[in-house]
Design an enzyme around this catalytic site. Sequence first.
Site, PDB file in Angstrom:
ATOM      1  N   HIS A 137       0.834  -1.206   0.000  1.00  0.00           N
ATOM      2  CA  HIS A 137       0.000   0.000   0.000  1.00  0.00           C
ATOM      3  C   HIS A 137       0.871   1.261   0.000  1.00  0.00           C
ATOM      4  O   HIS A 137       0.581   2.235  -0.693  1.00  0.00           O
ATOM      5  CB  HIS A 137      -0.913   0.018   1.233  1.00  0.00           C
ATOM      6  CG  HIS A 137      -1.874  -1.122   1.278  1.00  0.00           C
ATOM      7  ND1 HIS A 137      -3.064  -1.118   0.587  1.00  0.00           N
ATOM      8  CD2 HIS A 137      -1.825  -2.316   1.919  1.00  0.00           C
ATOM      9  CE1 HIS A 137      -3.703  -2.251   0.817  1.00  0.00           C
ATOM     10  NE2 HIS A 137      -2.976  -2.991   1.607  1.00  0.00           N
ATOM     11  N   ASP A 180      -5.712   5.404   0.264  1.00  0.00           N
ATOM     12  CA  ASP A 180      -5.993   4.145  -0.423  1.00  0.00           C
ATOM     13  C   ASP A 180      -7.369   3.644   0.001  1.00  0.00           C
ATOM     14  O   ASP A 180      -8.070   4.280   0.798  1.00  0.00           O
ATOM     15  CB  ASP A 180      -4.872   3.122  -0.199  1.00  0.00           C
ATOM     16  CG  ASP A 180      -4.806   2.577   1.222  1.00  0.00           C
ATOM     17  OD1 ASP A 180      -5.795   2.696   1.971  1.00  0.00           O
ATOM     18  OD2 ASP A 180      -3.760   1.989   1.581  1.00  0.00           O
ATOM     19  N   GLN A 218      14.439  -6.680  -5.537  1.00  0.00           N
ATOM     20  CA  GLN A 218      13.622  -7.180  -6.644  1.00  0.00           C
ATOM     21  C   GLN A 218      13.745  -6.354  -7.914  1.00  0.00           C
ATOM     22  O   GLN A 218      13.892  -6.896  -9.004  1.00  0.00           O
ATOM     23  CB  GLN A 218      12.156  -7.258  -6.204  1.00  0.00           C
ATOM     24  CG  GLN A 218      11.216  -7.798  -7.280  1.00  0.00           C
ATOM     25  CD  GLN A 218       9.901  -8.262  -6.721  1.00  0.00           C
ATOM     26  OE1 GLN A 218       9.859  -9.144  -5.879  1.00  0.00           O
ATOM     27  NE2 GLN A 218       8.809  -7.657  -7.181  1.00  0.00           N
ATOM     28  N   HIS A 252       4.052 -14.183  -7.176  1.00  0.00           N
ATOM     29  CA  HIS A 252       2.720 -14.322  -6.575  1.00  0.00           C
ATOM     30  C   HIS A 252       1.689 -13.440  -7.291  1.00  0.00           C
ATOM     31  O   HIS A 252       0.497 -13.550  -7.042  1.00  0.00           O
ATOM     32  CB  HIS A 252       2.775 -13.936  -5.105  1.00  0.00           C
ATOM     33  CG  HIS A 252       3.118 -12.487  -4.876  1.00  0.00           C
ATOM     34  ND1 HIS A 252       4.211 -11.874  -5.442  1.00  0.00           N
ATOM     35  CD2 HIS A 252       2.498 -11.524  -4.161  1.00  0.00           C
ATOM     36  CE1 HIS A 252       4.249 -10.612  -5.077  1.00  0.00           C
ATOM     37  NE2 HIS A 252       3.220 -10.358  -4.299  1.00  0.00           N
ATOM     38  N   TRP A 307      -0.042  -6.784  -7.244  1.00  0.00           N
ATOM     39  CA  TRP A 307      -0.081  -5.778  -8.302  1.00  0.00           C
ATOM     40  C   TRP A 307       1.218  -5.003  -8.427  1.00  0.00           C
ATOM     41  O   TRP A 307       1.653  -4.664  -9.533  1.00  0.00           O
ATOM     42  CB  TRP A 307      -1.271  -4.834  -8.123  1.00  0.00           C
ATOM     43  CG  TRP A 307      -1.581  -4.053  -9.377  1.00  0.00           C
ATOM     44  CD1 TRP A 307      -1.525  -2.709  -9.548  1.00  0.00           C
ATOM     45  CD2 TRP A 307      -1.993  -4.593 -10.645  1.00  0.00           C
ATOM     46  NE1 TRP A 307      -1.883  -2.364 -10.839  1.00  0.00           N
ATOM     47  CE2 TRP A 307      -2.176  -3.514 -11.539  1.00  0.00           C
ATOM     48  CE3 TRP A 307      -2.233  -5.881 -11.108  1.00  0.00           C
ATOM     49  CZ2 TRP A 307      -2.583  -3.677 -12.851  1.00  0.00           C
ATOM     50  CZ3 TRP A 307      -2.627  -6.051 -12.426  1.00  0.00           C
ATOM     51  CH2 TRP A 307      -2.799  -4.954 -13.279  1.00  0.00           C
ATOM     52  N   ASN A 308       1.883  -4.717  -7.314  1.00  0.00           N
ATOM     53  CA  ASN A 308       3.168  -4.017  -7.402  1.00  0.00           C
ATOM     54  C   ASN A 308       4.186  -4.853  -8.170  1.00  0.00           C
ATOM     55  O   ASN A 308       4.874  -4.357  -9.063  1.00  0.00           O
ATOM     56  CB  ASN A 308       3.704  -3.688  -6.003  1.00  0.00           C
ATOM     57  CG  ASN A 308       2.970  -2.543  -5.359  1.00  0.00           C
ATOM     58  OD1 ASN A 308       2.556  -1.607  -6.023  1.00  0.00           O
ATOM     59  ND2 ASN A 308       2.783  -2.601  -4.053  1.00  0.00           N
ATOM     60  N   SER A 309       4.293  -6.132  -7.816  1.00  0.00           N
ATOM     61  CA  SER A 309       5.231  -7.020  -8.521  1.00  0.00           C
ATOM     62  C   SER A 309       4.835  -7.184  -9.982  1.00  0.00           C
ATOM     63  O   SER A 309       5.696  -7.266 -10.865  1.00  0.00           O
ATOM     64  CB  SER A 309       5.285  -8.385  -7.830  1.00  0.00           C
ATOM     65  OG  SER A 309       5.937  -8.300  -6.587  1.00  0.00           O
ATOM     66  N   ALA A 359      -5.335 -12.626  -1.346  1.00  0.00           N
ATOM     67  CA  ALA A 359      -5.916 -11.341  -1.796  1.00  0.00           C
ATOM     68  C   ALA A 359      -6.415 -11.475  -3.234  1.00  0.00           C
ATOM     69  O   ALA A 359      -7.070 -12.456  -3.562  1.00  0.00           O
ATOM     70  CB  ALA A 359      -4.910 -10.205  -1.619  1.00  0.00           C
ATOM     71  N   GLU A 360      -6.086 -10.493  -4.085  1.00  0.00           N
ATOM     72  CA  GLU A 360      -6.617 -10.511  -5.460  1.00  0.00           C
ATOM     73  C   GLU A 360      -5.622 -11.109  -6.451  1.00  0.00           C
ATOM     74  O   GLU A 360      -5.760 -10.952  -7.663  1.00  0.00           O
ATOM     75  CB  GLU A 360      -7.014  -9.090  -5.876  1.00  0.00           C
ATOM     76  CG  GLU A 360      -5.926  -8.228  -6.460  1.00  0.00           C
ATOM     77  CD  GLU A 360      -4.874  -7.737  -5.475  1.00  0.00           C
ATOM     78  OE1 GLU A 360      -3.998  -6.969  -5.900  1.00  0.00           O
ATOM     79  OE2 GLU A 360      -4.917  -8.123  -4.290  1.00  0.00           O
ATOM     80  N   GLN A 361      -4.616 -11.821  -5.944  1.00  0.00           N
ATOM     81  CA  GLN A 361      -3.543 -12.317  -6.815  1.00  0.00           C
ATOM     82  C   GLN A 361      -4.044 -13.313  -7.864  1.00  0.00           C
ATOM     83  O   GLN A 361      -3.497 -13.393  -8.959  1.00  0.00           O
ATOM     84  CB  GLN A 361      -2.436 -12.936  -5.953  1.00  0.00           C
ATOM     85  CG  GLN A 361      -1.741 -11.904  -5.082  1.00  0.00           C
ATOM     86  CD  GLN A 361      -0.957 -12.515  -3.932  1.00  0.00           C
ATOM     87  OE1 GLN A 361      -0.732 -13.725  -3.891  1.00  0.00           O
ATOM     88  NE2 GLN A 361      -0.537 -11.683  -2.983  1.00  0.00           N
TER      89      GLN A 361
END
Length: 472
Positions: A23, A111, A347, A362, A365-367, A385-387
């Site tokens: 976040h 957020d 990363q 995974h 969204w950031n990745s 989550a939403e993955q």
Amino acid sequence: MEIQAESAPKPHVAFLASPGIGHITPLYELALRLVTQHNFEVSFLVINTGSSPAQNNYLNSNQHPHIRIVDLPPADHSDPSLFVIVQESILPLRSVLSSLNPQTLKALIIDIFCTGMFEVCKGLSIPVYSFFTASAALLAFSLYLPTLDREVEGEFVDLPEPVKVPGCNLIKIQDLLNEVRNRKSDEYKWFLFHASRLSMARGILVNAWDELEPVSLKAIKSERFFNKISTPPIYPIGPLTKHIESISTNYEKEIMAWLDKQVQGSVLFVALGSGGTLTSEQLTELAWGLELSRQSFIMVVRKPNDTADAAFYSAGGTSDDPKVYLPDGFVERTNGLGLVVNSWAPQIAVLNHPSTGAFLSHCGWNSTLESVKHGVPVIGWPMYAEQRMNATILSNEVGVAVKMPVLGDGGEAVLVGRKEIERVVRMVMEGEEGKKIRSRAKELEVSGWATLSRGGSSYETLTKVTELWKLD
């Protein structure tokens, strides 16, 4: 003698993110863009209760003279849920914002889990904008959720057909995010509460851009349903991601030095996010699959756990020797071919390295945005989550991923065997499928950087928003 007028004060905005590096990062990256490209001052309000070492390290290493970090008073931590921590943390926000001279504040950016600020800011006449840090597809679903909640009896996971959000691609039942899989849970009630309040925002910023998610963005902007529910103006301003980390510690230097010795595009980077953990059995199968594939790899290992997001609040912390959790002799047998690292890796630097050929991720969204922005195709291993939704979007719609069969028909976790892991890894690193998704990833890499540059749609959209703020 000519008297020079004092320069006008910079326009000032404030930010508030819920805890967690996922976040904090996109909101802070937006703050950095505002101060470096649009001449703003920023007050960045930080909820430290429940924060992880990764969050603290990130903020400490990205300080900027025009971003003032404001640590909020500790909240009652007897209930560790994210929703309760945020609710408790915003109680003193009226006085905190008053101390920032609210008359000069052009906006507060929050957020999705900080919607309690709508009431706080109304009394102070501060416009509130939401920065939706996940996909546009999840934003569309979140805006549709109150309607779905009214119209559907029973559990969504028992629906016989996929969920049809107006104007959007179908969402498979197994891909529904964790927060809506049990409507009796507190988690669901909180998510519904915050989703139903998105329409209270003056505008919604989205960490996406048109070429990545054309269907969802078009639907939210022009589909009759979203107009009918008074959806605020939508501003796609992504992909906002972390900058490449400075490589300073010996630990980081060793990882990058190992990558320097590898063949271009030959290394699979295996990292399951800041909070993701595998079971012991699944970690063993993953290790064997990598060994059998005979592909070069960097594998980030953390202590196994039966709870998929067990490391959420400890992300970036240290753990035991990773050898303890891997098959006997694995590290020795793969010496030279692979590199096992403990709990964390730089990363962005790894994804940006020419030796990196694919990313077993995974699909947070950031990745997701980091991989796309650096032209690296993905092997999707969604965990929580939403993955699940993200992995499906990347494989079925965007065309930059192959999705691992980690979920059953009901969305339950399935043990993926070593032979299947070997097959998928080989396919992506060596096969025709890998060539296809790598080519698509390179196209989106160009598009992602172009949209953020002057004249690009995300850059110009953010410029439009800043001009609105300056007029207020």
